[in-house]
Write a protein that holds these residues in place. Sequence first.
Motif, short mmCIF file in Angstrom:
data_model
loop_
_atom_site.label_atom_id
_atom_site.label_comp_id
_atom_site.label_asym_id
_atom_site.label_seq_id
_atom_site.Cartn_x
_atom_site.Cartn_y
_atom_site.Cartn_z
N PRO A 144 0.82 -1.22 0.00
CA PRO A 144 0.00 0.00 0.00
C PRO A 144 0.85 1.27 0.00
O PRO A 144 0.48 2.25 -0.66
CB PRO A 144 -0.86 -0.12 1.26
CG PRO A 144 -0.25 -1.21 2.07
CD PRO A 144 0.46 -2.11 1.12
N LEU A 145 1.98 1.26 0.72
CA LEU A 145 2.83 2.44 0.70
C LEU A 145 3.40 2.68 -0.69
O LEU A 145 3.51 3.83 -1.14
CB LEU A 145 3.96 2.30 1.72
CG LEU A 145 4.95 3.48 1.80
CD1 LEU A 145 4.24 4.80 2.07
CD2 LEU A 145 6.02 3.21 2.84
N SER A 146 3.72 1.62 -1.41
CA SER A 146 4.25 1.79 -2.76
C SER A 146 3.21 2.39 -3.70
O SER A 146 3.55 3.14 -4.61
CB SER A 146 4.77 0.45 -3.32
OG SER A 146 3.71 -0.45 -3.58
N CYS A 147 1.93 2.08 -3.47
CA CYS A 147 0.86 2.72 -4.25
C CYS A 147 0.84 4.22 -3.96
O CYS A 147 0.67 5.04 -4.87
CB CYS A 147 -0.49 2.11 -3.90
SG CYS A 147 -0.72 0.41 -4.44
N ALA A 148 1.00 4.57 -2.68
CA ALA A 148 1.03 5.99 -2.32
C ALA A 148 2.26 6.68 -2.89
O ALA A 148 2.20 7.84 -3.31
CB ALA A 148 0.98 6.14 -0.80
N VAL A 149 3.38 5.98 -2.93
CA VAL A 149 4.60 6.54 -3.53
C VAL A 149 4.35 6.87 -4.99
O VAL A 149 4.73 7.95 -5.49
CB VAL A 149 5.78 5.56 -3.38
CG1 VAL A 149 6.95 5.96 -4.28
CG2 VAL A 149 6.24 5.49 -1.93
N HIS A 150 3.70 5.96 -5.71
CA HIS A 150 3.38 6.23 -7.12
C HIS A 150 2.42 7.40 -7.23
O HIS A 150 2.59 8.28 -8.08
CB HIS A 150 2.80 4.99 -7.78
CG HIS A 150 2.33 5.23 -9.19
ND1 HIS A 150 3.13 5.82 -10.16
CD2 HIS A 150 1.13 4.99 -9.79
CE1 HIS A 150 2.45 5.92 -11.28
NE2 HIS A 150 1.23 5.43 -11.09
N GLY A 151 1.39 7.42 -6.39
CA GLY A 151 0.43 8.53 -6.43
C GLY A 151 1.12 9.86 -6.18
O GLY A 151 0.87 10.85 -6.89
N ALA A 152 2.00 9.91 -5.19
CA ALA A 152 2.72 11.15 -4.88
C ALA A 152 3.62 11.56 -6.03
O ALA A 152 3.82 12.76 -6.28
CB ALA A 152 3.53 10.97 -3.60
N SER A 153 4.16 10.58 -6.75
CA SER A 153 5.05 10.90 -7.87
C SER A 153 4.30 11.56 -9.02
O SER A 153 4.91 12.21 -9.88
CB SER A 153 5.75 9.63 -8.38
OG SER A 153 4.87 8.82 -9.15
N MET A 277 -2.75 4.60 -10.75
CA MET A 277 -3.14 3.19 -10.79
C MET A 277 -2.07 2.31 -10.15
O MET A 277 -0.95 2.18 -10.66
CB MET A 277 -3.37 2.78 -12.26
CG MET A 277 -3.39 1.29 -12.52
SD MET A 277 -4.69 0.41 -11.63
CE MET A 277 -4.32 -1.28 -12.13
N ALA A 278 -2.40 1.77 -8.99
CA ALA A 278 -1.60 0.72 -8.35
C ALA A 278 -0.15 1.12 -8.14
O ALA A 278 0.17 2.23 -7.73
CB ALA A 278 -1.72 -0.58 -9.16
N VAL A 279 0.75 0.18 -8.43
CA VAL A 279 2.18 0.33 -8.13
C VAL A 279 2.95 0.56 -9.41
O VAL A 279 2.72 -0.12 -10.42
CB VAL A 279 2.72 -0.95 -7.45
CG1 VAL A 279 4.21 -0.81 -7.14
CG2 VAL A 279 1.94 -1.26 -6.19
N HIS A 280 3.88 1.51 -9.39
CA HIS A 280 4.76 1.71 -10.54
C HIS A 280 6.10 2.24 -10.03
O HIS A 280 6.20 3.40 -9.62
CB HIS A 280 4.13 2.70 -11.52
CG HIS A 280 4.92 2.87 -12.79
ND1 HIS A 280 5.22 1.82 -13.62
CD2 HIS A 280 5.47 3.96 -13.36
CE1 HIS A 280 5.92 2.26 -14.65
NE2 HIS A 280 6.09 3.55 -14.51
N ASN A 281 7.09 1.39 -10.02
CA ASN A 281 8.44 1.76 -9.58
C ASN A 281 8.46 2.29 -8.15
O ASN A 281 9.32 3.11 -7.81
CB ASN A 281 9.06 2.80 -10.52
CG ASN A 281 9.19 2.29 -11.94
OD1 ASN A 281 9.37 1.09 -12.16
ND2 ASN A 281 9.10 3.18 -12.91
N GLY A 282 7.53 1.83 -7.33
CA GLY A 282 7.45 2.37 -5.98
C GLY A 282 7.84 1.40 -4.87
O GLY A 282 7.91 1.80 -3.71
#
Length: 332
Positions: A144-153, A277-282
């Motif tokens: 879930p944190l990696s999803c937030a990392v992608h969203g923040a990016s 959307m989901a995880v991307h390089n996070g």
Amino acid sequence: MQAVVIEGPGQAVVKDVAEPAPAAGQVLVRVHAAGLCGTDLHLVDGVLPTPYPLTPGHEFAGEVVELGEGVSDLAVGDRVAVDPNLPCGVCRWCRGGRGNLCQVWDAIGVSRAGAAAELVAVPAGICFALPSTVSYTAGAMVEPLSCAVHGASRLPRLPGSHYLIYGAGTMGLLMAALVRRSGAASVSVVDLNDARLDFALSYAADRATTHADALEQPDGYDVVIDATGAVPAIEDGLGRVRKGGTFLQFGVADPNATASFSPFRVYHEEIDILGSMAVHNGFQPAIELVASGAVDVEQLVSATLPLSDYAGAIEKFRAGTGHKIHVAPTAR
């Protein structure tokens, strides 16, 4: 072994199933912690199309207990968090570096057997080593944190910006923690569940309320983030973006839902509307954030139940009790 099996919409049972064996290029992971999220609820309820029967569970961490043929970069005993996403690698979007938008997107626990089970077989390449200082509980929060990392990016992240986030659940709070560290002038959170507001204030928010009108921000916010997927929140949030500001759709909505907004205002005030959307390089950045203590994810895990009480975990999730709900398949 025991596993949760969704046999059809509304039919999630815990039962004995055959232990999986790792194929070539796979490893077998003993699951120590697995989180529930809105996607799991959608799968249980039949909102998201998926092949049944299915074992859910895409947020997880565990221990490698067996190697498939050809696996050399992992060893039995390694502690890992697993990125559940399985892009095809050959479609237009994968080849363009946007694997999270894969045309034939596949994922552990969403379209393949997942981690609401004692054991799960996964490709070795999606396993990420957990530092010894990171618990399995924290490791299951990496997804879930990696999803937030992608969203923040996806956001402009300009220092001095004012942020408004809808949703004080796990994902909204993770986004709040990330934008707080990016130089936000203020972070405000809205949630209809007033039992969550005090925690939001202690975790990452400056202001928290059940309705944005109480926040007294007459000219709006530089960035508005929806972490609920609820149409009323989305529509309200779109109306609170400041001129030249950004709206991020981060929460997962019902695929059939629609929202109303003013296209003229988007044009006239140059409002950017983004999706995440989901995880991307996070995944690795998320592990670094957890390991360094920059984001305290263990605070967000409010209950851990045995796998045998998956129904109770779903009930807690539906009730909005606490924040992240985990199941521990290795606990008996």
